[in-house]
Design an enzyme around this catalytic site. Structure first.
Site, mmCIF file in Angstrom:
data_model
loop_
_atom_site.group_PDB
_atom_site.id
_atom_site.type_symbol
_atom_site.label_atom_id
_atom_site.label_comp_id
_atom_site.label_asym_id
_atom_site.label_seq_id
_atom_site.Cartn_x
_atom_site.Cartn_y
_atom_site.Cartn_z
ATOM 1 N N GLY A 1 0.805 -1.215 0.000
ATOM 2 C CA GLY A 1 0.000 0.000 0.000
ATOM 3 C C GLY A 1 0.832 1.257 0.000
ATOM 4 O O GLY A 1 2.057 1.235 0.072
ATOM 5 N N ARG B 1 2.915 14.070 -8.105
ATOM 6 C CA ARG B 1 3.051 13.149 -9.233
ATOM 7 C C ARG B 1 1.721 12.991 -9.965
ATOM 8 O O ARG B 1 0.664 12.890 -9.351
ATOM 9 C CB ARG B 1 3.536 11.780 -8.732
ATOM 10 C CG ARG B 1 3.721 10.766 -9.839
ATOM 11 C CD ARG B 1 4.503 9.555 -9.351
ATOM 12 N NE ARG B 1 3.768 8.746 -8.397
ATOM 13 C CZ ARG B 1 4.288 7.674 -7.780
ATOM 14 N NH1 ARG B 1 5.540 7.320 -8.000
ATOM 15 N NH2 ARG B 1 3.557 6.986 -6.919
ATOM 16 N N ASP C 1 4.281 -4.655 -7.413
ATOM 17 C CA ASP C 1 3.632 -3.424 -6.947
ATOM 18 C C ASP C 1 4.181 -2.203 -7.662
ATOM 19 O O ASP C 1 3.670 -1.087 -7.461
ATOM 20 C CB ASP C 1 3.785 -3.269 -5.432
ATOM 21 C CG ASP C 1 5.238 -3.281 -4.982
ATOM 22 O OD1 ASP C 1 5.869 -4.337 -5.114
ATOM 23 O OD2 ASP C 1 5.740 -2.244 -4.514
ATOM 24 N N ASN C 2 5.212 -2.383 -8.500
ATOM 25 C CA ASN C 2 5.757 -1.291 -9.305
ATOM 26 C C ASN C 2 5.450 -1.466 -10.791
ATOM 27 O O ASN C 2 6.108 -0.837 -11.622
ATOM 28 C CB ASN C 2 7.269 -1.181 -9.110
ATOM 29 C CG ASN C 2 7.647 -0.725 -7.716
ATOM 30 O OD1 ASN C 2 6.858 -0.089 -7.033
ATOM 31 N ND2 ASN C 2 8.845 -1.066 -7.287
ATOM 32 N N ARG D 1 -1.919 -0.912 -9.823
ATOM 33 C CA ARG D 1 -0.784 -1.781 -10.092
ATOM 34 C C ARG D 1 -1.226 -3.236 -10.186
ATOM 35 O O ARG D 1 -2.326 -3.588 -9.754
ATOM 36 C CB ARG D 1 0.242 -1.633 -8.962
ATOM 37 C CG ARG D 1 0.589 -0.173 -8.634
ATOM 38 C CD ARG D 1 0.934 -0.006 -7.148
ATOM 39 N NE ARG D 1 1.029 1.409 -6.777
ATOM 40 C CZ ARG D 1 2.154 2.111 -6.769
ATOM 41 N NH1 ARG D 1 3.292 1.527 -7.094
ATOM 42 N NH2 ARG D 1 2.156 3.373 -6.426
ATOM 43 N N GLY E 1 2.606 3.780 1.495
ATOM 44 C CA GLY E 1 3.189 4.049 2.791
ATOM 45 C C GLY E 1 3.742 5.444 2.933
ATOM 46 O O GLY E 1 3.992 5.909 4.039
ATOM 47 N N ASP F 1 8.487 6.447 8.091
ATOM 48 C CA ASP F 1 8.101 7.819 8.423
ATOM 49 C C ASP F 1 7.193 8.456 7.385
ATOM 50 O O ASP F 1 6.667 9.542 7.594
ATOM 51 C CB ASP F 1 9.339 8.684 8.652
ATOM 52 C CG ASP F 1 10.258 8.771 7.439
ATOM 53 O OD1 ASP F 1 9.828 8.415 6.319
ATOM 54 O OD2 ASP F 1 11.422 9.184 7.605
ATOM 55 N N ASP G 1 7.286 4.579 -10.271
ATOM 56 C CA ASP G 1 8.187 4.392 -9.124
ATOM 57 C C ASP G 1 9.657 4.388 -9.530
ATOM 58 O O ASP G 1 10.292 3.349 -9.668
ATOM 59 C CB ASP G 1 7.817 3.123 -8.356
ATOM 60 C CG ASP G 1 6.545 3.319 -7.535
ATOM 61 O OD1 ASP G 1 6.253 4.477 -7.193
ATOM 62 O OD2 ASP G 1 5.847 2.338 -7.256
ATOM 63 N N LYS H 1 3.851 12.407 -3.069
ATOM 64 C CA LYS H 1 4.797 11.391 -2.625
ATOM 65 C C LYS H 1 5.712 12.025 -1.586
ATOM 66 O O LYS H 1 6.364 13.030 -1.867
ATOM 67 C CB LYS H 1 5.604 10.869 -3.810
ATOM 68 C CG LYS H 1 6.433 9.635 -3.497
ATOM 69 C CD LYS H 1 7.009 9.053 -4.769
ATOM 70 C CE LYS H 1 7.782 7.774 -4.483
ATOM 71 N NZ LYS H 1 8.322 7.178 -5.731
#
Length: 472
Positions: free
Chosen positions: A86, A172, A244-245, A179, A88, A121, A254, A109
């Site tokens: 997901g 972005r 996932d990319n 994905r 993050g 973080d 990504d 992003k």
């Protein structure tokens, strides 16, 4: 200025995402607004540079009509299954419909932690933000389907990795952020209803001519074959081709440890985390096929009886090899000045590539040098090139204007790793001029012009960049 958002993904079931605002930062400052992209979206670039939009790009303000959310997805990372990943450190703000009717996601992003952050973080360092801005915009100028950079801001807050780094946020733009891993997320949970909703959404948004799940699989396979062939024709190495990319829209997404090759080497790896070369330059086509197989397995529950469904899905993804090879040949024919196909072209192309690998020839400069008469200088042993050149010249006799074909297919300037690092180092020290100069050069990569002088040069031994990093 207001944006008339139309947030179709936010209207999907709540289990597709987590709704939350971005996390505010201390004192954002604008780095850049992509004026050309702003106009493409029907937005006023001057307005986007105003204080209120700097606050939006930093995550300090949510514009009217936005519906910020973190998307859920899973994925295979270096072949290992992770059932929940997901967004993050990203949020989808909303969707913009451009004047021509095309729909685009607008996302941030580095906008702070989400429930998908896995103790991270949720922030981005300045270096990775600038790298993605430079690389994604360069890819767009090179004609590669890609996410885009609309704006970047600093946060005036440190981001802690191995050492404290200046923080930044990237705005972005993408055709969508869906994905292969988005489908995997629901397939792993045996949520056939969500898979059906997602498949219908993707078909309506990206492939309206696709006939059901099988048609979607065929369309995504074709898009990925074209995309990977384009990467290969430019010497681009994505570096982290996890499922996932892989965007189902067929865009490059990504930009982490990605890089363009200098010397041609099919086994070349830059990513610091790719220790075994899974995502090396020469492996990218077969990894794309592997990822498509995972996508196909997600769609099987929607395709009817198990046996016939498996057979149909297998046939669909097995078309990748032929689709990819045809596009690869088309692109590399143009790179050596051929517009009318002949049977011997594949051998001619691979012959050159073999000599380039043996002679440690620069990928971009060799192909550009074919039209400019400088290619031989790129080889450690120019005699090796001369033998190939004789056969090539015979083949070009059948072509009307090979120089024009090559000039249109081979960029003079790419985002050289040492130039990207130079821009990042300067920006980290407070000087953004090299970043802006590099972007201006890369916006017209096929042109020879005074302001681009020197940007086509290969790195010297002391300038070589051998490792790139993902920034998380």
């Amino acid at each position: 200025m207001t944006i008339a958002f139309d947030n179709s993904y936010a209207r999907l079931p709540e289990r597709f995402f987590h709704r939350q605002p971005p996390v505010a930062v201390t004192a954002p400052k604008l780095i850049a607004v992509n004026r050309a992209l702003a106009r493409r979206l029907g937005l006023d670039p001057d307005a986007l540079a105003a204080p209120e939009w700097i606050e939006v790009f930093a995550g300090n303000r949510v514009p009217e009509g936005a519906a910020p959310l973190a998307q859920a997805y899973a994925g295979h990372q270096f072949g290992g299954w992770v059932p929940q990943l997901g967004d993050g450190r990203a949020l989808l703000l909303g969707e913009i419909v451009a004047p021509d009717g095309a729909r685009f996601d607008l996302a941030l992003k580095g906008s702070g932690p989400t429930p998908f952050s896995r103790r991270g973080d949720g922030r981005a360092g300045l270096g990775p933000v600038l790298r993605e801005y430079i690389l994604s915009e360069a890819m767009a100028a090179l004609g590669v389907p890609t996410t885009r950079a609309l704006a970047a801001v600093t946060t005036c807050e440190p981001v802690w990795r191995e050492t404290p780094l200046p923080g930044a946020v990237l705005a972005r733009v993408a055709a969508s952020h869906i994905r292969v891993g988005t489908f995997q997320y629901f397939a792993a949970r045996e949520d056939a209803e969500a898979l059906a909703v997602l498949a219908d959404h993707v078909i309506a948004r990206h492939y309206p001519g696709a006939a059901g799940p099988l048609g979607l699989l065929e369309a995504v396979t074709e898009a990925q074959a074209r995309l990977i062939a384009r990467w290969m024709s430019l010497g681009f190495i994505h570096g982290v081709m996890n499922t996932d990319n892989m965007a189902v829209s067929g865009e490059t997404i990504d930009y982490g440890p990605c890089a363009f090759m200098d010397e041609y080497d099919p086994a070349k790896v830059f990513s610091s985390i790719d220790q075994f070369g899974r995502y090396a330059y020469g492996n990218q086509p077969k990894i794309a096929l592997w990822n498509l197989a995972q996508f196909a397995s997600c769609l099987l529950p929607l395709m009817g009886e198990e046996g016939p469904a498996i057979e149909a899905a297998t046939e669909a993804i097995n078309r990748f090899a032929d689709l990819y090879q045809a596009e690869w040949l088309r692109l590399f024919r143009a790179k050596i000045g051929i517009s009318v196909a002949a049977e011997e072209d594949a051998a001619l192309i691979t012959g050159l590539l073999s000599r380039m690998a043996e002679g440690r020839a620069d990928f971009t400069r060799t192909f550009r040098g074919l039209a400019e008469g400088t290619a031989a200088a790129e080889f450690a042993d120019p005699a090796s090139f001369a033998a190939w050149e004789a056969e090539w010249r015979k083949r070009l006799a059948a072509e009307a204007d090979p120089e024009a074909v090559m000039a249109a297919a081979n960029p003079a300037c790419i985002p050289r790793n040492h130039r990207v690092e130079e821009a990042i180092r300067a920006a980290t020290a407070g000087d953004f001029a090299p970043f802006h100069r590099l972007n201006a050069v890369l916006a017209r990569p096929f042109d020879r012009r005074a302001e681009a002088e020197g940007y086509d040069a290969a790195p010297g031994p002391e300038e070589l960049v051998t490792r790139t990093f993902c920034g998380t």
